[in-house]
Scaffold this motif. Structure first.
Motif, mmCIF file in Angstrom:
data_model
loop_
_atom_site.group_PDB
_atom_site.id
_atom_site.type_symbol
_atom_site.label_atom_id
_atom_site.label_comp_id
_atom_site.label_asym_id
_atom_site.label_seq_id
_atom_site.Cartn_x
_atom_site.Cartn_y
_atom_site.Cartn_z
ATOM 1 N N UNK A 1 -10.741 -20.434 -25.101
ATOM 2 C CA UNK A 1 -12.468 -19.128 -25.216
ATOM 3 C C UNK A 1 -11.987 -18.505 -26.439
ATOM 4 N N UNK A 2 -10.518 -18.774 -27.660
ATOM 5 C CA UNK A 2 -10.162 -18.174 -28.362
ATOM 6 C C UNK A 2 -10.131 -16.552 -28.885
ATOM 7 N N UNK A 3 -10.401 -16.194 -27.111
ATOM 8 C CA UNK A 3 -9.712 -14.100 -27.907
ATOM 9 C C UNK A 3 -8.084 -14.062 -27.556
ATOM 10 N N UNK A 4 -7.692 -14.661 -26.432
ATOM 11 C CA UNK A 4 -6.169 -14.358 -26.102
ATOM 12 C C UNK A 4 -5.992 -12.866 -25.566
ATOM 13 N N UNK A 5 -7.376 -12.544 -24.650
ATOM 14 C CA UNK A 5 -6.864 -10.995 -24.027
ATOM 15 C C UNK A 5 -6.043 -11.745 -23.054
ATOM 16 N N UNK A 6 -4.970 -9.916 -22.482
ATOM 17 C CA UNK A 6 -4.354 -10.096 -21.610
ATOM 18 C C UNK A 6 -4.489 -10.985 -19.763
ATOM 19 N N UNK A 7 -5.998 -10.463 -19.972
ATOM 20 C CA UNK A 7 -6.252 -11.162 -18.619
ATOM 21 C C UNK A 7 -6.917 -12.628 -18.608
ATOM 22 N N UNK A 8 -7.146 -13.442 -19.929
ATOM 23 C CA UNK A 8 -7.579 -14.823 -19.804
ATOM 24 C C UNK A 8 -6.402 -15.892 -19.903
ATOM 25 N N UNK A 9 -5.067 -14.608 -18.650
ATOM 26 C CA UNK A 9 -3.493 -15.553 -18.575
ATOM 27 C C UNK A 9 -4.152 -15.740 -17.525
ATOM 28 N N UNK A 10 -4.519 -14.441 -16.351
ATOM 29 C CA UNK A 10 -4.843 -14.250 -15.245
ATOM 30 C C UNK A 10 -4.143 -14.868 -14.487
ATOM 31 N N UNK A 11 -5.603 -15.933 -14.225
ATOM 32 C CA UNK A 11 -5.369 -17.266 -13.279
ATOM 33 C C UNK A 11 -3.802 -18.218 -13.014
ATOM 34 N N UNK A 12 -3.577 -17.981 -14.462
ATOM 35 C CA UNK A 12 -1.868 -18.696 -14.976
ATOM 36 C C UNK A 12 -0.971 -18.737 -14.248
ATOM 37 N N UNK A 13 -0.875 -17.575 -13.699
ATOM 38 C CA UNK A 13 0.600 -16.286 -13.472
ATOM 39 C C UNK A 13 1.195 -17.165 -12.328
ATOM 40 N N UNK A 14 0.419 -17.206 -10.931
ATOM 41 C CA UNK A 14 0.454 -17.518 -10.189
ATOM 42 C C UNK A 14 0.885 -18.986 -10.258
ATOM 43 N N UNK A 15 0.574 -19.689 -10.979
ATOM 44 C CA UNK A 15 1.237 -20.978 -11.195
ATOM 45 C C UNK A 15 2.214 -21.256 -11.890
ATOM 46 N N UNK A 16 2.256 -20.213 -12.769
ATOM 47 C CA UNK A 16 3.514 -20.026 -13.737
ATOM 48 C C UNK A 16 4.540 -19.828 -12.831
#
Length: 589
Positions: A372-387
């Motif tokens: 997606x190449x924007x790297x907005x903070x919410x783009x990682x939103x789905x990844x935090x629970x797994x992290x």
């Protein structure tokens, strides 16, 4: 007699057994037991506190867009054709559900978000119990995940990735066999795998790369059978089984091989079947409404050009490094510390399959963020629970190690964890830090009455002024008759919702008319919309500049200089009535 083919319908989590010597377990047990109970209680308290905070969040710019598309859907319209945005359709259905349940108030989506987060927390506890043998690891993980989510504040939450992360956790839990530590684990049935795939497919309707978690799950399910097949082939070659096959066993050998191949293929097919069901349902919905072409045009023509903006003068390795490093160290000190502890103390054998599965899904998510190449903070939103699941496992191991060393070691670990929490936070873009914003929201909650001024301050960032949006909406609602359309030439569609006045066009904001790759066609369509539904008022916004979205540094007011059709319409048929902050409001002459 040949070995039976392994069961490949269950995620390969071995039975949970401890690798510690019995003497160490007995010595550390009391300290670990009391401390672990306290950690669990504290985690639950932190989760409750953070969920209460999230209920006070208002809309950001994106949330206003989703709400207006949801409004159109509930009125019988279709995304893209009747209300333009270029996000996948899943988020509009979630906002439509919140609006149908709770009405147009901004807190409605927050209630739905909090309910989803609470469900995710229960799912994380169950998933940790099945994968790592202790539900309390999942409770700690839930606290870490909700902390990062809450720190993202109003702008970067209630986003597609926010809900996609919840669906991903539910999908992994659905595919994970029941049975706690030391208990035999029944196989996951076909229905559960189809359900898991459907949840991944639904997540893909929120953000397409999230569906890739199903691919990782299918690979994990196939791995035991493929490994067994490779082992048998190697063992057969070593023992000369090819000679015995010539003496009368080819059919049996072929049947065994086919059984293993089917054991690897079957779960993947079931997950894939579930995954396509939500997509087919969505396509059928658009086709029945005659809006399939609009969906295609937006998602597969407009959006790729938007994505390409981030790849200007950028290489793949550079972008990958940026995406991974941001995920690893920019947003959360406790998560980074937990991942370091997991790496240093390494997963036990019983935990490795779960760690590998979670890491694989995280990697798939990061590929999507980089693409997606924007790297907005919410783009990682789905990844935090797994992290958070991996980080909590690492912190749990560190706690157990420190418990054996004594109270001072435990105190040091807690001090480092607290310091890490203050060292790096997911709160971005806003003027004050998360602790200050927490205190402000606590004061609002304690006061009992709604203080719109303070709420608007907490919902303002950069060029977005929630108080100004509310003032413009109030002015329009006073001077424009109910039911008469208005038009906002800018990037604040929430004004339509606050004023309760219909938009005069499908274009809720003007990015398509400002983007070089879609400009002329979108401008022609806009002018046709305005001719068919003349607005009673036109609002022109200033200082809404965002090159990463439009591709230039012009604001909406400056863009009018290159859009003579709209500028001429305003000049001929409207007159300036008032200036409110960054907004010029024109009324019909």
């Amino acid at each position: 007699m040949r070995d039976a083919a392994p069961d490949a319908t269950a995620v390969p989590f071995p039975r949970a057994t401890s690798s510690e010597p019995a003497s160490e377990r007995l010595a550390a047990g009391p300290a670990r037991g009391a401390g672990a109970q306290a950690i669990g209680a504290i985690s639950v308290g932190v989760i409750a506190f953070l969920l209460l905070q999230i209920l006070t969040y208002g809309y950001g710019r994106d949330q206003g867009i989703y709400a207006m598309v949801a409004r159109a859907v509930l009125d019988g319209g279709m995304p893209y054709r009747d209300a333009f945005d270029f996000k996948p359709p899943g988020i509009f259905l979630i906002y439509a559900l919140a609006r149908a349940l709770f009405g147009p108030a901004q807190w409605g989506i927050r209630v739905l978000e909090v309910v989803g987060l609470a469900g995710m927390c229960f799912a994380m506890a169950s998933l940790a119990g099945r994968a790592f043998g202790d539900r309390r690891i999942g409770i700690v993980a839930a606290a870490l995940a909700v902390l990062v989510h809450a720190q993202l504040d109003f702008w970067h939450t209630a986003q597609p990735e926010s809900f996609g992360g919840m669906l991903t956790v539910f999908a992994l839990l659905a595919a994970t066999p029941r049975g706690g530590a030391g208990a035999p684990r029944p196989a996951t049935g076909a229905a559960a795998l189809v359900a898991s795939g459907a949840l991944f497919g639904a997540a893909g309707l929120l953000k397409p790369p999230l569906a890739g978690g199903g691919v990782v799950l299918a690979a994990a399910l196939a791995a035991p059978a493929l490994a067994e097949l490779a082992r048998r082939l190697l063992r057969g070659a070593a023992r000369g089984e090819e000679r015995r096959a010539l003496e009368g066993e080819p059919a049996r050998a072929a049947a065994s091989t086919l059984a293993l191949l089917w054991a690897a293929l079957r779960p993947a097919l079931l997950v894939a079947l579930g995954g396509v069901l939500p997509v087919l349902a969505c396509v059928a919905w658009f086709a029945a409404a005659g809006a399939l072409g609009d969906l295609w045009e937006v998602l597969f023509v407009f959006t790729p050009h938007y994505t390409a903006l981030g790849w200007r003068d950028a290489g793949v390795l550079e972008m990958a490094w940026h995406g991974v490093s941001e995920w690893l160290v920019r947003y959360s000190g406790p998560l980074a510390l937990g991942l370091f502890c997991l790496l240093a103390l390494h997963p036990e054998r019983r935990e490795r399959a779960g760690v590998a599965l979670l890491a694989g899904v995280i990697a798939m998510h990061l590929v999507g963020v980089v693409m997606q190449a924007k790297f907005f903070p919410y783009h990682y939103g789905a990844t935090w629970p797994l992290t958070a699941m991996l980080a909590a496992l690492g912190l749990w191991k560190a706690w157990e190690r420190c418990a054996r060393l004594g109270a001072k070691a435990l105190a040091a670990l807690v001090a480092v964890l607290v310091a890490a929490g203050f060292a790096r936070s997911a709160t971005k873009d806003v003027a004050d830090d998360y602790v200050e914003r927490c205190a402000e929201r606590l004061a609002l909650l304690a006061g009992g009455a709604r203080d719109l001024g303070r709420l608007d301050r907490l919902a303002s960032v950069a060029d977005v002024n929630a108080a100004a949006n509310r003032a413009v909406a109030a002015w329009l609602s006073e001077r424009v008759a109910p039911g008469r359309p208005v038009f906002v030439w800018g990037f604040e569609p929430v004004i339509y919702d606050l004023a309760d006045r219909p938009p005069a066009t499908r274009y809720l904001y003007n990015v398509p008319q400002r983007a070089a790759w879609a400009r002329q066609e979108a401008r022609d369509a806009l002018m046709r919309d305005l001719a068919a539904s003349p607005p009673a008022a036109i609002v022109v916004e200033r200082r809404d500049v965002f090159p990463s979205v439009t591709g230039d540094a012009l604001d909406s007011r400056d863009t009018l200089d290159g859009f003579p059709a709209l500028a001429g319409l305003i000049e001929e048929r409207y007159e300036l009535a008032v200036l409110i902050e960054d907004f010029e409001i024109y009324l019909e002459r």
